[in-house]
Design an enzyme around this catalytic site. Structure first.
Site, mmCIF file in Angstrom:
data_model
loop_
_atom_site.group_PDB
_atom_site.id
_atom_site.type_symbol
_atom_site.label_atom_id
_atom_site.label_comp_id
_atom_site.label_asym_id
_atom_site.label_seq_id
_atom_site.Cartn_x
_atom_site.Cartn_y
_atom_site.Cartn_z
ATOM 1 N N TYR A 196 62.215 2.828 20.649
ATOM 2 C CA TYR A 196 62.599 3.745 21.720
ATOM 3 C C TYR A 196 63.200 3.005 22.925
ATOM 4 O O TYR A 196 63.867 3.610 23.767
ATOM 5 C CB TYR A 196 61.401 4.574 22.190
ATOM 6 N N LYS B 124 55.329 -1.043 8.497
ATOM 7 C CA LYS B 124 56.218 -0.907 7.338
ATOM 8 C C LYS B 124 56.625 -2.329 6.943
ATOM 9 O O LYS B 124 57.811 -2.678 6.864
ATOM 10 C CB LYS B 124 57.407 -0.019 7.736
ATOM 11 N N ASP C 76 54.350 5.323 5.489
ATOM 12 C CA ASP C 76 54.540 6.465 4.581
ATOM 13 C C ASP C 76 53.215 6.837 3.923
ATOM 14 O O ASP C 76 52.854 8.009 3.812
ATOM 15 C CB ASP C 76 55.635 6.186 3.542
ATOM 16 N N ASP D 112 54.162 8.155 17.389
ATOM 17 C CA ASP D 112 54.686 9.438 17.848
ATOM 18 C C ASP D 112 54.577 10.458 16.720
ATOM 19 O O ASP D 112 54.061 11.571 16.876
ATOM 20 C CB ASP D 112 56.161 9.219 18.245
ATOM 21 N N ASP E 24 51.503 13.655 15.944
ATOM 22 C CA ASP E 24 51.841 15.078 15.801
ATOM 23 C C ASP E 24 51.244 15.633 14.512
ATOM 24 O O ASP E 24 50.760 16.766 14.466
ATOM 25 C CB ASP E 24 53.367 15.280 15.791
#
Ligand code: NAD
Length: 355
Positions: free
Chosen positions: A143, A189, A221, A245, A249
């Site tokens: 980000y 990852k 994942d 992030d 959620d």
């Protein structure tokens, strides 16, 4: 002498003002029964600041936030700002505020209320007892990484972490784990990304200082899948900015509504407290938003300020109000005795918190 706190209020856009007003109502109720007082100063950020100053993060907001004991924030954004250049977008205001406050650690507890297990989209036996904490790196990663650019036919961002950035967020996660079940799942990852390889290396190094904490690693994942399959396996999830992030959620749906997840962002001198959800323009102004995530964020703020009794009052009041069967519209189908408005929910929590 009462403990006096200077709180910067950033209400923001959409449902932001509605939910922050309810949190303030609860804080004021608490102040009337505990030895605390609050002095609030309001600042603009996001779309409302673009409207007035053509700038999503005016300098006055940064200095006001830095000169307070804590910042309580609602949410920013809205479709009317979507076509603005990225520097002017509301979200940029929030990213820059986090950076200015140097709040590199975002703490997102996801705890299911016994009364709301039915509200989860997952089966009751899967979610009953879920109590996990996402520790998300907040001021680095993709980000913020440079270079970043969008051209006509190509665009790119940079996912970048330094050893020190990983070390300091890992330390926060290990410290949190020591207060809980002493288990960390570090999500990365590392099978594909170099930045994740460094992440894993540094987290393993840090774990040597915390021999009591069980550390496991999981690819993002798989973590997304495991969160839905068996969320109870998690205690502390440690992860970078973008993965955190998205995963938090997902965690919100396990809990039943995104309107129930608070967060604190810490690491600098002044902490930032906000619900994890956005400005919900689809329901703004209707008086139906759930203020609980924001009220819980205010409770996290009090805890960090050392006002544990006051924070307990709020947390217990929320539980009691839900136990009594009061529900906002997002939870209306789940054992509701009475469906209440944003304002009514705030008043109920304020009332129960002072009992
Ligand atoms: P959102 O979180 O605002 O809303 C997603 C869905 O959840 C919507 O259906 C909304 O009505 C519902 N919802 C959210 N909060 C709720 C609450 N307290 N009570 C009841 N229902 C609630 O996400 P979005 O729709 O993707 O984004 C809307 C705007 O918010 C965008 O401009 C986005 O950029 C911004 N945003 C801001 C933040 C922030 O301020 N921290 C975070 C995420 C998104």
């Amino acid at each position: 002498m009462s403990n006096k706190y200077k709180i910067a209020l950033i209400k923001g856009d959409g449902i932001g003002p509605e939910i922050v007003d309810e949190a303030v109502k609860v804080l004021d109720a608490i102040a009337s029964v505990e030895n605390i007082s609050f002095a609030y100063n309001e600042y603009l950020m996001g779309g409302c600041a673009v409207d007035v100053f053509d700038n999503p993060l005016p300098a006055d907001t940064i200095s006001g936030a830095l000169n307070s004991d804590a910042v309580l924030f609602g949410a920013i954004g809205g479709p009317q700002y979507d076509s603005l250049p990225s520097e002017k977008r509301p979200e940029m205001g929030l990213l820059k505020l986090r950076k200015a406050l140097n709040v590199f650690a975002n703490i997102r507890p996801a705890v299911i209320f016994d009364e709301l297990t039915e509200a989860s989209t997952l089966k009751e036996e899967v979610v009953k007892g879920v109590n996990l904490l996402v520790v998300r790196e907040l001021t680095g990663g993709i980000y913020f990484g440079e270079p970043r650019e969008k051209k006509e036919d190509v665009a790119y961002n940079t996912m970048i972490y330094t050893r020190d950035e990983i070390k300091r967020i890992a330390k926060v996660a290990f410290e949190q784990a020591m207060q809980r079940d002493k288990k960390i799942t570090s999500v990365d990852k590392a099978n594909v990304l170099e930045v994740s390889k460094l992440w894993r290396e540094v987290v393993i190094e840090m774990s040597k200082d915390y021999p009591e904490v069980r550390l496991e690693h999981m690819y993002v994942d798989n973590a997304a899948m495991q969160l839905i399959r068996n969320p109870k396996q998690f205690d502390v999830i440690l992860t970078g900015n973008i993965f955190g992030d998205i995963l938090s959620d997902a965690a919100s749906m396990i809990i039943g509504s995104i309107g129930l997840l608070p967060s604190s962002s810490i690491g600098g001198k002044v902490g930032l407290y906000e619900p994890i959800h956005g400005s919900a323009p689809d329901i703004a102004g209707q008086g139906i938003a759930n203020p609980i995530a924001t009220i819980m964020s205010a409770s996290m703020m009090l805890r960090d300020l050392g006002e544990l009794k006051a924070a307990d009052r709020i947390d217990n009041a929320i539980k009691d109000v839900l136990k009594e069967g009061y529900r906002t519209h997002d939870l209306a189908n789940f054992d509701a005795k009475e469906v209440v408005s944003t304002e009514e929910m705030g008043s109920l929590i304020a009332e129960y918190a002072t009992k």
